[in-house]
Design a protein around this motif. Structure first.
Motif, mmCIF file in Angstrom:
data_model
loop_
_atom_site.group_PDB
_atom_site.id
_atom_site.type_symbol
_atom_site.label_atom_id
_atom_site.label_comp_id
_atom_site.label_asym_id
_atom_site.label_seq_id
_atom_site.Cartn_x
_atom_site.Cartn_y
_atom_site.Cartn_z
ATOM 1 N N GLU A 111 54.310 47.628 38.244
ATOM 2 C CA GLU A 111 52.897 47.421 37.838
ATOM 3 C C GLU A 111 52.304 47.788 36.797
ATOM 4 O O GLU A 111 52.769 48.569 35.942
ATOM 5 C CB GLU A 111 52.278 48.363 39.212
ATOM 6 N N ASP A 136 39.592 44.995 34.532
ATOM 7 C CA ASP A 136 40.337 44.929 35.739
ATOM 8 C C ASP A 136 41.732 44.350 35.452
ATOM 9 O O ASP A 136 42.442 43.261 36.287
ATOM 10 C CB ASP A 136 39.758 43.921 36.733
ATOM 11 N N GLN A 137 42.789 44.676 34.447
ATOM 12 C CA GLN A 137 43.923 44.514 34.106
ATOM 13 C C GLN A 137 45.161 45.322 34.566
ATOM 14 O O GLN A 137 45.937 44.970 34.290
ATOM 15 C CB GLN A 137 43.895 44.156 32.567
ATOM 16 N N ASP A 144 47.077 47.404 37.752
ATOM 17 C CA ASP A 144 47.144 47.729 39.163
ATOM 18 C C ASP A 144 47.291 49.082 39.636
ATOM 19 O O ASP A 144 46.909 49.596 40.649
ATOM 20 C CB ASP A 144 48.549 47.241 39.490
ATOM 21 N N ASN A 186 39.099 43.726 41.447
ATOM 22 C CA ASN A 186 39.833 43.228 42.539
ATOM 23 C C ASN A 186 41.380 43.218 42.317
ATOM 24 O O ASN A 186 42.233 42.980 43.078
ATOM 25 C CB ASN A 186 39.558 41.617 42.589
ATOM 26 N N ARG A 187 41.729 43.954 41.357
ATOM 27 C CA ARG A 187 43.337 44.114 41.134
ATOM 28 C C ARG A 187 43.626 45.601 41.458
ATOM 29 O O ARG A 187 44.722 45.731 41.874
ATOM 30 C CB ARG A 187 43.727 43.617 39.672
ATOM 31 N N LYS A 192 41.212 46.099 47.223
ATOM 32 C CA LYS A 192 42.591 45.879 47.306
ATOM 33 C C LYS A 192 43.304 47.395 47.201
ATOM 34 O O LYS A 192 44.384 47.583 47.328
ATOM 35 C CB LYS A 192 43.132 45.028 46.116
#
Length: 263
Positions: A21, A42-43, A45, A64-65, A89
């Motif tokens: 990740e 948002d890069q 995990d 969203n990641r 998420k």
């Protein structure tokens, strides 16, 4: 106090972790407020905000990641009730060693629709009556709580106990009455009234995240839980032996320092 800004974000270590990740490491920066986190674009995990001075879990843009947030060893007392709208998420949240005290303060976590792993170890709330059943009731998709598998019987017990809003409110009132204020010493440090809970190691966190992400069943988690218990038992035995040895050494030093009286 250090400001969490774009410059700090992109100067901090970011890498692929053990489970492949993409992770951002913001540990130990004395950050007090979560802000400007949108600079990550948002890069990532996983974001690690452990060992800071954060008081409120809030101010996230829509990400969203992001699936894992490590925020142990902070000062969290408040969680944004709409957190799930911004982190849809999020499946892993480590809040070990913070300052959550009441059942009501963890209600906002129910807004996280994908939350499967949660650690609240070393928060005062864990000492509240029916704490575990209450959390299991509120977080329907939870698979692990405080490094222990959520069992079907626990789900059934939680559903039976908290079958109505009235039952929930009653539990919160009982917990509030049972709450004992934290005692502070002259140096301003907490005097823990119970045994100190050891925060999870990075290896434990990585292993459990891998189990959650990669397994279709809880077999791996069960094995990890068993191994963790065995390791803890071994540590307790070793600590006991060390204490005995330390006690013997102290007694020996005391005997040697006592002057011998001659008749």
């Amino acid at each position: 106090m250090v400001r969490l800004n774009a410059d700090l974000i992109w100067k901090s270590p970011h890498f692929f972790n053990a489970i492949k990740e993409r992770e951002l490491d913001l540990r130990g920066n004395k950050i007090a407020i979560i802000e400007n986190i949108g600079a990550t674009e948002d890069q990532f995990d996983t974001i690690d905000l452990s060992d800071n001075e954060i008081v409120k879990l809030e101010n996230f843009p829509f990400m969203n990641r992001l699936g894992t947030l490590l925020i142990n060893n902070n000062r969290i007392t408040r969680i944004n009730p709409n957190l799930g709208e911004f982190l849809p998420k999020m499946h892993t949240l480590v809040l070990t060693n913070n300052r959550l005290t009441s059942l009501a303060e963890i209600d906002p976590l129910a807004s996280l629709p994908k939350l499967q792993f949660l650690s609240l170890l070393d928060n005062t709330v864990t000492k509240q009556p029916d704490y575990r059943l209450y959390v299991i009731h509120k977080l329907k998709h939870l698979r692990l709580l405080d490094f222990k598998k959520v069992k079907q019987q626990e789900r059934a017990d939680a559903a039976q106990k908290f079958h109505s809003k009235e039952a929930e409110e009653a539990a919160k009132k009982v917990a509030a009455k049972a709450y004992t204020p934290v005692v502070m010493d002259a140096q301003g440090t907490t005097k823990d009234q119970g045994p100190k809970v050891v925060a999870p190691t990075p290896a434990q966190i990585t292993a459990i995240k891998a189990a959650i992400i990669n397994s279709q069943t809880l077999d791996e988690v069960t094995r990890l839980e068993k191994a963790s218990e065995e390791a803890e038992a071994e540590k307790m035995e070793t600590d006991g032996q060390d204490q005995e040895e330390d006690g013997a050494d102290e007694q020996k030093q005391a005997d040697e320092s006592t002057p011998i009286q001659e008749d």
